[in-house]
Design a protein around this motif. Sequence first.
Motif, PDB file in Angstrom:
ATOM      1  N   ARG A 131       0.825  -1.216   0.000  1.00  0.00           N
ATOM      2  CA  ARG A 131       0.000   0.000   0.000  1.00  0.00           C
ATOM      3  C   ARG A 131       0.853   1.257   0.000  1.00  0.00           C
ATOM      4  NH1 ARG A 131      -4.409  -0.111   4.801  1.00  0.00           N
ATOM      5  NH2 ARG A 131      -5.145   1.806   3.806  1.00  0.00           N
ATOM      6  N   THR A 132       2.006   1.206   0.655  1.00  0.00           N
ATOM      7  CA  THR A 132       2.805   2.421   0.849  1.00  0.00           C
ATOM      8  C   THR A 132       3.839   2.638  -0.259  1.00  0.00           C
ATOM      9  OG1 THR A 132       4.278   1.126   2.257  1.00  0.00           O
ATOM     10  CG2 THR A 132       2.600   2.436   3.370  1.00  0.00           C
ATOM     11  N   VAL A 137       1.500   7.830   0.474  1.00  0.00           N
ATOM     12  CA  VAL A 137       1.266   7.890   1.919  1.00  0.00           C
ATOM     13  C   VAL A 137       2.311   8.790   2.574  1.00  0.00           C
ATOM     14  CG1 VAL A 137       1.180   6.545   4.050  1.00  0.00           C
ATOM     15  CG2 VAL A 137       0.211   5.605   1.945  1.00  0.00           C
ATOM     16  N   VAL A 140       2.821   6.974   8.368  1.00  0.00           N
ATOM     17  CA  VAL A 140       2.232   5.760   8.917  1.00  0.00           C
ATOM     18  C   VAL A 140       2.386   5.827  10.435  1.00  0.00           C
ATOM     19  CG1 VAL A 140       2.393   3.258   9.088  1.00  0.00           C
ATOM     20  CG2 VAL A 140       2.674   4.360   6.868  1.00  0.00           C
ATOM     21  N   LEU A 161       9.391   0.379   6.429  1.00  0.00           N
ATOM     22  CA  LEU A 161       8.826   1.574   5.791  1.00  0.00           C
ATOM     23  C   LEU A 161       9.937   2.555   5.422  1.00  0.00           C
ATOM     24  CD1 LEU A 161       5.725   2.073   8.105  1.00  0.00           C
ATOM     25  CD2 LEU A 161       5.650   1.536   5.661  1.00  0.00           C
ATOM     26  N   VAL A 166       9.174   5.985   3.527  1.00  0.00           N
ATOM     27  CA  VAL A 166       7.885   6.413   4.088  1.00  0.00           C
ATOM     28  C   VAL A 166       8.069   6.746   5.573  1.00  0.00           C
ATOM     29  CG1 VAL A 166       5.506   5.733   4.560  1.00  0.00           C
ATOM     30  CG2 VAL A 166       6.631   4.952   2.465  1.00  0.00           C
ATOM     31  N   SER A 168       7.350   7.168   9.460  1.00  0.00           N
ATOM     32  CA  SER A 168       6.433   6.518  10.390  1.00  0.00           C
ATOM     33  C   SER A 168       6.577   7.136  11.772  1.00  0.00           C
ATOM     34  CB  SER A 168       6.715   5.012  10.445  1.00  0.00           C
ATOM     35  OG  SER A 168       8.034   4.786  10.883  1.00  0.00           O
TER      36      SER A 168
END
Lengths: 202, 202
Positions: A131-132, A137, A140, A161, A166, A168
Amino acid sequence: MQSFPPSFRRLVHELTRLPSIGEKSATRLAYFILRQEDGFGEKLAGAIQHACTTIGLCKTCFFLSESEQCQFCSDPGRDPQLICVVEKPMDIIAFERMGEFRGLYHVLHGLWAPLRGQGPESMKLRELLHRTKGGEVEEVIIATSSTVEGDATALYVAAQLSEQGVPSSRLAQGMPKGGELEYSDEVTLSRALSGRSRIHSS
Amino acid sequence: MQSFPPSFRRLVHELTRLPSIGEKSATRLAYFILRQEDGFGEKLAGAIQHACTTIGLCKTCFFLSESEQCQFCSDPGRDPQLICVVEKPMDIIAFERMGEFRGLYHVLHGLWAPLRGQGPESMKLRELLHRTKGGEVEEVIIATSSTVEGDATALYVAAQLSEQGVPSSRLAQGMPKGGELEYSDEVTLSRALSGRSRIHSS
């Protein structure tokens, strides 16, 4: 167990497979179910059967859902750039009760628990990374429990991640509302201390 | 509970009707049932359904049975002149585990508990008196629990049997095997004292 009729023994056996239900409790439950007079057993059996056939997991976030997409993933008012990662569906209910979160969710359905023989593949982590990986995104929030396994899982998920670039975050740890200092454990207190915030920001 | 799919909420609702299962436990149980992968929910539902349709009460002693007469009442090796009265089917299993009793049973399926609004009509007492009125029963052992309600029920049942001229007895009360004097409550100790037996019968 000797001397109970076979179908009673079978019911007790199935009930003992439920968590924290031993043979004594299962026998009491089975007797209770049989003693109810308003078709309770039939209703309970029907509810289990119906739930097992109609409830699946959302194809995106793995929350319990009767359709392909759950109520959160199919809600256009939710922010898809923010994902909150939890261990189990019940955790989402706690978040919704608070009522301040408008992003989407992702249910891991497990934790990284090496001592219980559960590796990273036992949770829906690959699906989260899928998904990421698009880069849409922005954050998270890893909201696993503040336990050893919850912390280890959070670090592991954050590392994965991070490889995708991404960002987090983790829920703050500290004193719970109403928590008394006298009865606080050392770890909670230590984390509350290191995470302290200024009262006057002058 | 908001936000769970309807069929999940229905299952949780049915589970909360079980004794000592609150909403939290019911939610955890429902999630557990859905998470099992070997058709566990279907098996559990089937066992409940099957038990509810096949298990009834023995027409004579009211023990759980899949036929008109239970295994004890249909056993010609049992002594029909001796009846042991118990509160619930599980108590019979305890008796059978001991393995020394060869008479028949009678399950009251309740106790005389005025504080909980349960009068004598809430137990299968009339049915017991119907069994004993023929005059063939030589002794009724009243084996209700050693609780306030168990004692009250025993006295009540004994009085009713006495009107028919049927002798009744009560299980001995005293120190349990392995019971330490230091930790015995006053009532147990008092009953053990008044029921003491001579060591040398000379």
